[in-house]
Scaffold this motif. Structure first.
Motif, PDB file in Angstrom:
ATOM      1  N   ASN A   1      44.560   8.206  10.076  1.00 30.43           N
ATOM      2  CA  ASN A   1      44.676   7.777  11.465  1.00 30.43           C
ATOM      3  C   ASN A   1      44.666   8.995  12.385  1.00 30.43           C
ATOM      4  O   ASN A   1      45.041  10.096  11.988  1.00 30.43           O
ATOM      5  CB  ASN A   1      45.966   6.986  11.681  1.00 30.43           C
ATOM      6  CG  ASN A   1      45.887   5.590  11.110  1.00 30.43           C
ATOM      7  OD1 ASN A   1      44.840   4.953  11.161  1.00 30.43           O
ATOM      8  ND2 ASN A   1      46.991   5.099  10.569  1.00 30.43           N
ATOM      9  N   GLN A  33      47.819   6.655  16.650  1.00 29.63           N
ATOM     10  CA  GLN A  33      47.018   5.462  16.888  1.00 29.63           C
ATOM     11  C   GLN A  33      46.820   4.767  15.548  1.00 29.63           C
ATOM     12  O   GLN A  33      46.140   5.292  14.661  1.00 29.63           O
ATOM     13  CB  GLN A  33      45.671   5.832  17.501  1.00 29.63           C
ATOM     14  CG  GLN A  33      44.750   4.652  17.750  1.00 29.63           C
ATOM     15  CD  GLN A  33      45.422   3.552  18.550  1.00 29.63           C
ATOM     16  OE1 GLN A  33      45.923   2.574  17.969  1.00 29.63           O
ATOM     17  NE2 GLN A  33      45.476   3.711  19.869  1.00 29.63           N
ATOM     18  N   THR A  34      47.417   3.591  15.384  1.00 26.72           N
ATOM     19  CA  THR A  34      47.418   2.909  14.089  1.00 26.72           C
ATOM     20  C   THR A  34      46.266   1.927  13.915  1.00 26.72           C
ATOM     21  O   THR A  34      46.116   1.355  12.831  1.00 26.72           O
ATOM     22  CB  THR A  34      48.746   2.178  13.873  1.00 26.72           C
ATOM     23  OG1 THR A  34      48.937   1.225  14.940  1.00 26.72           O
ATOM     24  CG2 THR A  34      49.909   3.154  13.842  1.00 26.72           C
ATOM     25  N   ASP A  35      45.453   1.718  14.969  1.00 17.77           N
ATOM     26  CA  ASP A  35      44.365   0.737  14.835  1.00 17.77           C
ATOM     27  C   ASP A  35      43.073   1.356  14.322  1.00 17.77           C
ATOM     28  O   ASP A  35      42.040   0.693  14.240  1.00 17.77           O
ATOM     29  CB  ASP A  35      44.125   0.020  16.162  1.00 17.77           C
ATOM     30  CG  ASP A  35      43.573   0.933  17.264  1.00 17.77           C
ATOM     31  OD1 ASP A  35      43.269   2.106  16.975  1.00 17.77           O
ATOM     32  OD2 ASP A  35      43.468   0.470  18.420  1.00 17.77           O
ATOM     33  N   GLY A  36      43.109   2.649  13.982  1.00 18.93           N
ATOM     34  CA  GLY A  36      41.929   3.305  13.441  1.00 18.93           C
ATOM     35  C   GLY A  36      41.000   3.900  14.474  1.00 18.93           C
ATOM     36  O   GLY A  36      40.046   4.601  14.114  1.00 18.93           O
ATOM     37  N   SER A  37      41.272   3.649  15.757  1.00 18.67           N
ATOM     38  CA  SER A  37      40.400   4.177  16.812  1.00 18.67           C
ATOM     39  C   SER A  37      40.800   5.589  17.193  1.00 18.67           C
ATOM     40  O   SER A  37      41.818   6.120  16.749  1.00 18.67           O
ATOM     41  CB  SER A  37      40.459   3.263  18.040  1.00 18.67           C
ATOM     42  OG  SER A  37      41.662   3.465  18.755  1.00 18.67           O
ATOM     43  N   ASN A  72      41.556   6.337  20.305  1.00 16.94           N
ATOM     44  CA  ASN A  72      42.300   6.171  21.540  1.00 16.94           C
ATOM     45  C   ASN A  72      43.686   6.798  21.395  1.00 16.94           C
ATOM     46  O   ASN A  72      44.508   6.337  20.604  1.00 16.94           O
ATOM     47  CB  ASN A  72      42.418   4.696  21.897  1.00 16.94           C
ATOM     48  CG  ASN A  72      43.224   4.458  23.155  1.00 16.94           C
ATOM     49  OD1 ASN A  72      43.516   5.390  23.916  1.00 16.94           O
ATOM     50  ND2 ASN A  72      43.604   3.222  23.387  1.00 16.94           N
TER      51      ASN A  72
END
Length: 233
Positions: free
Chosen positions: A189, A223-227, A229
């Protein structure tokens, strides 16, 4: 080469100059409504070690490495081979505080010989962004990580690649301001890290060589959603 400028070996003169620092309590700030970053205050690293003889309550020996997990703020102190076998060759930690006064911050990557996570599954990487923490909103490209990736950061001796300045005149560490470290965590991540202090209480100015250390204060955002951002506000 995946990682260049590997500063695993720090200057002997710096190690000697930190002789007198001495040094408990980890305090995670609650998440603020407008800020999703986490601040860790006064994380005690190896406060029982010393670079020299005669320091009250301390032992002259190499400093034990302390690992830290971004996910759950869990730490482990690596004192011996059994600790290494139990805690290092896995992806349960993201950064480690190593070397003299735990001032060298190293990522968890199993492919970099000489680092704590070597031969483990970690895929960590680190690049420097010369911007304030809150202004860093996007992780760099894979090409930047490939060409500029570092295994760790410590003393900035004028090369622009560390997290603190150190004077051989007063022997005090001064954190570099408005410099952010963007990382790939052990599991891949994206995250950003700001290292604020090595002295207890996160004092704005240190003039006393004997100020308790190493007590690390830093903040980070994952950022835990893989993006890519990295907006924390």
């Amino acid at each position: 080469m995946l990682f260049k400028n590997f500063f695993w070996k720090m200057s002997v003169s710096f190690a000697a100059a930190l002789l007198m620092a001495s040094c408990s309590g980890k305090d995670n700030d609650a998440l603020q409504p407008a800020d999703a970053a986490i601040t860790i205050r006064d994380l005690p690293a190896d406060t029982a070690a010393s670079m020299g003889e005669g320091v009250d309550g301390k032992e002259k020996r190499p400093f034990y490495t302390t690992t830290f997990s971004f996910k759950n703020q869990q730490t482990h102190v690596i004192r011996n081979a059994a600790d290494s076998a139990s805690y290092l060759q896995n992806a349960d930690w993201d950064i480690a505080f190593s070397k003299e006064y735990n001032s060298f911050v190293v990522i968890n990557n199993g492919k970099i010989a000489g680092t704590p996570g070597y031969k483990g599954p970690g895929v960590g990487n680190l690049v420097i962004v010369e911007q304030p923490f809150d202004n860093v909103t996007t992780a760099p490209s894979d090409e930047v990580f490939q060409s500029q990736g570092l295994a760790g950061v410590g003393w900035d001796n004028g090369n622009g690649l560390g997290w603190f300045f150190y004077s051989l005149n007063n022997h005090i560490c001064v954190p570099v301001r408005n410099r952010t470290f963007v990382l790939k965590t052990a599991t891949g991540n994206f995250a950003k890290l700001e290292i604020l202090n090595i002295y207890k209480g996160n004092p704005p100015v240190v003039t006393d060589l004997f100020w308790p250390a190493p007590y690390l204060t830093f903040r980070y955002f994952v950022q835990t959603d893989g993006s890519r951002n990295l907006k924390n506000r």
